[in-house]
Motif scaffolding. Structure first.
Motif, PDB file in Angstrom:
ATOM      1  N   GLY A   1      35.151  47.939  26.729  1.00  0.00           N
ATOM      2  CA  GLY A   1      34.282  46.777  26.887  1.00  0.00           C
ATOM      3  C   GLY A   1      34.895  45.459  26.472  1.00  0.00           C
ATOM      4  O   GLY A   1      34.271  44.409  26.654  1.00  0.00           O
ATOM      5  N   VAL A   2      36.124  45.473  25.953  1.00  0.00           N
ATOM      6  CA  VAL A   2      36.794  44.219  25.590  1.00  0.00           C
ATOM      7  C   VAL A   2      37.358  43.575  26.859  1.00  0.00           C
ATOM      8  O   VAL A   2      37.914  44.260  27.723  1.00  0.00           O
ATOM      9  N   ALA A   3      37.204  42.252  26.990  1.00  0.00           N
ATOM     10  CA  ALA A   3      37.714  41.539  28.161  1.00  0.00           C
ATOM     11  C   ALA A   3      39.239  41.604  28.194  1.00  0.00           C
ATOM     12  O   ALA A   3      39.900  41.479  27.155  1.00  0.00           O
ATOM     13  N   VAL A   4      39.795  41.777  29.390  1.00  0.00           N
ATOM     14  CA  VAL A   4      41.240  41.932  29.548  1.00  0.00           C
ATOM     15  C   VAL A   4      41.825  40.701  30.240  1.00  0.00           C
ATOM     16  O   VAL A   4      41.410  40.342  31.353  1.00  0.00           O
ATOM     17  N   GLY A   5      42.787  40.074  29.565  1.00  0.00           N
ATOM     18  CA  GLY A   5      43.518  38.944  30.132  1.00  0.00           C
ATOM     19  C   GLY A   5      42.609  37.837  30.616  1.00  0.00           C
ATOM     20  O   GLY A   5      41.589  37.514  30.000  1.00  0.00           O
ATOM     21  N   ASP A   6      42.971  37.267  31.759  1.00  0.00           N
ATOM     22  CA  ASP A   6      42.188  36.186  32.372  1.00  0.00           C
ATOM     23  C   ASP A   6      41.340  36.697  33.530  1.00  0.00           C
ATOM     24  O   ASP A   6      40.971  35.937  34.441  1.00  0.00           O
ATOM     25  N   GLY A   7      41.046  37.982  33.518  1.00  0.00           N
ATOM     26  CA  GLY A   7      40.231  38.558  34.578  1.00  0.00           C
ATOM     27  C   GLY A   7      41.061  38.888  35.803  1.00  0.00           C
ATOM     28  O   GLY A   7      42.277  39.098  35.733  1.00  0.00           O
ATOM     29  N   LEU A   8      40.410  38.931  36.962  1.00  0.00           N
ATOM     30  CA  LEU A   8      41.099  39.314  38.197  1.00  0.00           C
ATOM     31  C   LEU A   8      42.202  38.326  38.549  1.00  0.00           C
ATOM     32  O   LEU A   8      42.014  37.108  38.506  1.00  0.00           O
ATOM     33  N   THR A   9      43.361  38.869  38.918  1.00  0.00           N
ATOM     34  CA  THR A   9      44.438  38.029  39.442  1.00  0.00           C
ATOM     35  C   THR A   9      44.061  37.539  40.837  1.00  0.00           C
ATOM     36  O   THR A   9      43.149  38.068  41.488  1.00  0.00           O
ATOM     37  N   ASN A  10      44.784  36.540  41.314  1.00  0.00           N
ATOM     38  CA  ASN A  10      44.525  36.033  42.665  1.00  0.00           C
ATOM     39  C   ASN A  10      44.689  37.142  43.705  1.00  0.00           C
ATOM     40  O   ASN A  10      43.889  37.265  44.640  1.00  0.00           O
ATOM     41  N   GLU A  11      45.740  37.957  43.536  1.00  0.00           N
ATOM     42  CA  GLU A  11      46.013  39.026  44.499  1.00  0.00           C
ATOM     43  C   GLU A  11      44.908  40.079  44.494  1.00  0.00           C
ATOM     44  O   GLU A  11      44.409  40.488  45.546  1.00  0.00           O
ATOM     45  N   ALA A  12      44.520  40.513  43.282  1.00  0.00           N
ATOM     46  CA  ALA A  12      43.471  41.536  43.178  1.00  0.00           C
ATOM     47  C   ALA A  12      42.139  40.997  43.686  1.00  0.00           C
ATOM     48  O   ALA A  12      41.377  41.716  44.358  1.00  0.00           O
ATOM     49  N   ALA A  13      41.844  39.736  43.370  1.00  0.00           N
ATOM     50  CA  ALA A  13      40.589  39.133  43.822  1.00  0.00           C
ATOM     51  C   ALA A  13      40.506  39.121  45.343  1.00  0.00           C
ATOM     52  O   ALA A  13      39.456  39.408  45.933  1.00  0.00           O
TER      53      ALA A  13
END
Length: 559
Positions: free
Chosen positions: A230-242
């Motif tokens: 449940g801990v947030a990872v990095g800055d969220g979705l990368t541009n590529e994954a998004a």
């Protein structure tokens, strides 16, 4: 607390099981609004070898996420999070798939959880009797990741020499979506022999079993950074994954869970729908340490949390922080549950005839449940349980996982006759259902009576068997515990979505998130009138184990 959250707030939960990937759009109340499923490939190139592809799984995940979010404003989707089977993903330079297969096909870069190739490696590890093994019920399973890594080192040197990262599948999905190399505490403590009590990898353990290579560069191959679920990872979705998921870049990603553990998280927050005046029962049912979550499908997982560690032979754990911070997880299980009932029912001579006359939407278990009620009424029994007075089953046709941890135990039936009609099938089916419930009681008694665990107050059910009222009521009556069946049936997907909701700080802590999104469920109370009958059946159940051991003793010196 829910009222303070905007109604147009949504979360995406992703669940990758053995045969498919699923995604769901979930609202703030924990209701699944839309879901999608897509099959994934499995290769079985030789006996005990089961392999999958991380690229194939990612494509299936993207398809499902696009489908469930297609009609929703992406700005309203606050997070995405993942759960998956505890399968081993192997990557080379630049995150490219590395083969784990004797076929040398690079696409086959996942050793599936059910793969049993690492039997010799598991035996070698268990022979060390290392102190870490006490956290897995005394012995590592060949389905866990460290034995599989040892197998790779011994058998596929060309792969071993090129490994950049080895992930548990849930962690791979988090990395693939964020580009950040982290590991979930759930995965590493439950399946990788991570030392959660000291929050570190044990270099001494890895060196002792011949995996000293994994200690290099601060354990970077198996993970330098370990996060709580449940801990947030990095800055969220990368541009590529998004772009691949059709979501917005920066969408929050929560640290993952193993699939069954996501189901447990979803259920731990579920509340029974009770009258406001029943305050004592309400308090008892809401005691988190008193809850036993059963994730019932092909097999059954029995999960529960305690504030203090409970060491128990034959039960995995205590795993510190594996689901919720500051709680220890114990995990029991039955290797064959739903698959066992299917085996018994489909193998009976009446199966085809019953199936032929069933309606399109009628399940054979519903038919058998109704037939049992009719049989009990004709015999003037107050309850269907009395029908199996002379029919007894020991259900370990695929070995015992908990609490005996003996894969060599086998099934037993006492009381068979030559009847082959529908009623004989119904009786056999009921006897097996009761045996599975006695197996759950065996796990409970082992933890509470032998290892002094905090007593249980309730059971919660999700999965296919949770839809079978005879199965759930048998558990309630045999274990003499109230049973709660969540109104929302897809609690694994809800549990996955909870991880992202926690990462987005929608409700605060993961425990608070579980309560906010756990919803309500139907309560089935245990019948006191059948208690004596089930206690007698349980004594027979225990005696059957003793008898099987005696039979093996008699025969052990023969060729």
């Amino acid at each position: 607390m829910i009222m303070s959250v905007a109604a147009n707030t949504y979360f995406v939960g992703v669940d990758v099981g053995t045969g498919s990937a699923r995604a769901a759009l979930v609202d703030v109340k924990g209701t699944v609004l839309k879901q999608c499923v897509k099959a994934i490939k499995t290769w079985n190139p030789e006996s005990d070898h089961y392999e999958q592809s991380s690229e194939d799984i990612w494509r299936s995940v993207c398809h499902c996420v696009k489908e469930v979010t297609s009609d929703t404003n992406k700005a309203y989707i606050k997070s995405i999070s993942f759960d998956a089977t505890c399968s081993l993903v192997v990557l080379g330079t630049n995150g490219k798939p590395l083969t784990v297969s004797n076929t040398f096909n690079s696409e086959q870069n996942i050793i599936l959880w059910m793969d049993h190739r690492a039997q010799a490696e598991a035996a070698l590890i268990n022979a060390t009797k290392h102190d870490l093994l006490k956290y897995v019920g005394g012995q590592v399973s060949l389905e866990m990741e460290i034995p599989k890594l040892l197998w790779l080192k011994k058998n596929l040197q060309h792969t071993w020499a090129k490994i950049w990262r080895a992930f548990d599948l849930p962690d791979y999905l988090t990395w693939r979506s964020t580009g950040v190399d982290t590991r979930s505490l759930c995965s590493v403590v439950c399946k990788w022999n991570y030392d959660a009590m000291n929050m570190r990898w044990s270099a001494e353990f890895l060196k002792q079993i011949g995996l000293d290579d994994l200690c290099n560069n601060n354990f970077e191959i198996i993970g330098e950074r370990v996060y709580e679920p449940g801990v947030a990872v990095g800055d969220g979705l990368t541009n590529e994954a998004a772009e691949e998921l059709s979501l917005l870049p920066g969408t929050i990603v929560g640290t993952s869970l193993i699939d069954a553990h996501a189901g447990a998280l979803g259920m731990f927050g579920c509340r029974a729908a009770l009258e406001a005046t029943d305050k004592q029962l309400t308090a008892s049912l809401e005691n988190l340490q008193g809850k036993l979550a059963l994730i019932c499908g092909t097999s059954t997982c029995h999960m529960s949390l305690t504030r203090e560690p409970c060491m128990a032979q034959g039960v995995w754990g205590p795993y510190k922080g594996a689901i919720l911070p500051n709680y220890f997880l114990n995990e029991g299980g039955q290797s064959a549950a739903g698959i066992l009932l299917d085996f018994v029912v489909k193998g009976h001579s009446q199966y085809a005839a019953i199936q032929a006359k069933l309606g399109k939407n009628e399940h054979i278990y519903t038919y058998l449940n109704n037939l049992l009620e009719k049989m009990a009424k004709e015999r003037k029994y107050e309850d269907i349980c009395y029908l199996t007075k002379d029919l007894h089953v020991w259900p370990d046709f695929h070995g015992n996982r908990s609490p005996i941890a003996d894969p060599n135990l086998r099934g037993m039936i006492s009381g068979l006759n030559m009847n082959a009609d529908e009623e004989s099938l119904a009786l056999l089916y009921l006897a097996f259902v009761q045996a599975l419930a006695h197996g759950t009681r065996h796990i409970i008694d082992n933890l509470v009576e032998k290892y002094k665990r905090v007593p249980y107050n309730s059971m919660l059910f999700c999965g296919g068997l949770a839809k079978n009222s005879v199965y759930v009521q048998a558990h309630a009556d045999i274990c003499q515990l109230p049973a709660v069946i969540p109104d929302e049936q897809e609690m694994v997907l809800v549990g996955s979505a909870m991880l992202g909701a926690c990462a987005a700080n929608t409700f605060g802590s993961l425990e608070a998130t579980s309560k906010a999104m756990g919803g309500t469920g139907v309560l089935l109370k245990p019948k006191s009138s059948t208690k004596d009958f089930h206690n007698r059946k349980y004594r027979v159940f225990q005696r059957m184990l003793e008898d099987q051991r005696k039979y093996k003793g008699i025969m052990e010196d023969t060729k």
